[in-house]
Design an enzyme around this catalytic site. Structure first.
Site, PDB file in Angstrom:
ATOM      1  N   HIS A  57      42.998  35.120  24.974  1.00 58.20           N
ATOM      2  CA  HIS A  57      42.740  34.153  25.698  1.00 58.20           C
ATOM      3  C   HIS A  57      42.515  34.226  27.281  1.00 58.20           C
ATOM      4  O   HIS A  57      42.426  33.417  28.019  1.00 58.20           O
ATOM      5  CB  HIS A  57      43.659  32.850  25.316  1.00 58.20           C
ATOM      6  CG  HIS A  57      43.168  31.716  25.641  1.00 58.20           C
ATOM      7  ND1 HIS A  57      44.116  30.739  26.259  1.00 58.20           N
ATOM      8  CD2 HIS A  57      42.185  31.102  25.098  1.00 58.20           C
ATOM      9  CE1 HIS A  57      43.371  29.538  26.392  1.00 58.20           C
ATOM     10  NE2 HIS A  57      42.302  29.633  25.660  1.00 58.20           N
ATOM     11  N   LYS A 114      41.423  35.523  30.887  1.00 53.83           N
ATOM     12  CA  LYS A 114      40.126  35.076  31.618  1.00 53.83           C
ATOM     13  C   LYS A 114      40.403  35.967  33.050  1.00 53.83           C
ATOM     14  O   LYS A 114      40.871  35.357  34.065  1.00 53.83           O
ATOM     15  CB  LYS A 114      39.961  33.605  32.088  1.00 53.83           C
ATOM     16  CG  LYS A 114      40.229  32.551  30.863  1.00 53.83           C
ATOM     17  CD  LYS A 114      41.074  31.843  31.103  1.00 53.83           C
ATOM     18  CE  LYS A 114      41.779  31.050  29.995  1.00 53.83           C
ATOM     19  NZ  LYS A 114      40.912  30.560  28.825  1.00 53.83           N
ATOM     20  N   ASP A 170      36.135  47.540  40.565  1.00 50.77           N
ATOM     21  CA  ASP A 170      36.384  48.824  41.202  1.00 50.77           C
ATOM     22  C   ASP A 170      37.743  49.155  41.221  1.00 50.77           C
ATOM     23  O   ASP A 170      38.112  49.836  42.248  1.00 50.77           O
ATOM     24  CB  ASP A 170      35.640  48.714  42.514  1.00 50.77           C
ATOM     25  CG  ASP A 170      34.128  48.777  42.635  1.00 50.77           C
ATOM     26  OD1 ASP A 170      33.699  49.102  41.456  1.00 50.77           O
ATOM     27  OD2 ASP A 170      33.671  48.600  43.611  1.00 50.77           O
TER      28      ASP A 170
END
Ligand SMILES: [Zn+2]
EC number: 3.1.4.-
Length: 222
Positions: A154, A156, A161
């Site tokens: 779940h 996000k 870099d």
């Protein structure tokens, strides 16, 4: 009293000479400090205004031309998120529950085309839904790994870099981008980036398909 005054004058002169000698170094230090860019700290709030993102997502080599579409061409939360991702030059780690936004999908493919090492971790339930970008990313040759269990993957978050962390409540879907109240933090912070990268690598290894058991045998089922 006379000898003492003489000594004071010598000390004062020496102090002045020392101050004059170090002055350029002090000024240089102040100048460098002033010019050093502050670490990036930004928050994006959604829903995002619907704006045209064509200019950001132009393929390499495409002619730079004014877009004739009727959408506004200014900045929006989505365009700022796209810009933060498109700043990647070496690597991009994505850990996303839902990924169906075509613009974000195009941005990730662009980075892959530019030679940025892209790795995606996602959720097995959501990636099977219609409109998911995951199949397209795989077709483009981008490495994707997913979970194999009941609990959702779940997260996000994205790491650009190994330097910038992008995280928040936003699912990368057009529905969430245009309708939901969501927040996304963009931050340049060594410690947070290190912790999120560690978690990414841990999940990446855990979701290595060679570890998958497609037909788990129940104890004593035979
Ligand atoms: Zn346009």
């Amino acid at each position: 009293m006379r000898p003492l005054r003489w000594q004071v004058a010598v000390v004062a002169a020496a102090g002045l000479a020392l101050a004059l000698e170090t002055l350029p170094a002090v000024l240089r230090w102040l100048w460098v400090r002033r010019r050093r860019p502050r670490p990036r700290r930004e928050v994006l709030f959604f829903p995002s205004q619907v704006t045209c993102t064509e200019a950001l997502l132009r393929s390499p080599g495409a002619a730079p031309s004014g877009c004739p579409c009727s959408l506004p061409h200014g900045e929006s939360s989505l365009s700022r998120l796209l810009s933060a991702l498109l700043a990647a030059r070496a690597s991009l780690e994505l850990c996303l529950f839902a990924f169906s936004s075509p613009q974000l999908g195009r941005a990730v493919q662009l980075l892959h085309q530019r030679g940025v090492r892209v790795r995606v971790v996602t959720d097995c339930d959501y990636m099977a839904l219609n409109g998911s970008q995951i199949g397209l990313l795989r077709k483009a040759g981008i490495q994707v790994r997913h979970d194999q269990d009941l609990g959702y993957m779940h997260h996000k978050f994205a790491i650009v870099d190994r330097k910038v962390l992008i995280t928040g409540s936003l699912n990368w879907t057009t529905q969430a981008i245009q309708n939901n109240r969501e927040n996304v933090l963009i931050m340049e912070d060594k410690e947070y980036v290190r912790l999120f990268l560690e978690e990414f690598e841990r999940i990446w290894e855990e979701f290595n398909p060679t570890r998958f058991t497609f037909f788990p045998q129940k104890e004593g089922a035979r």
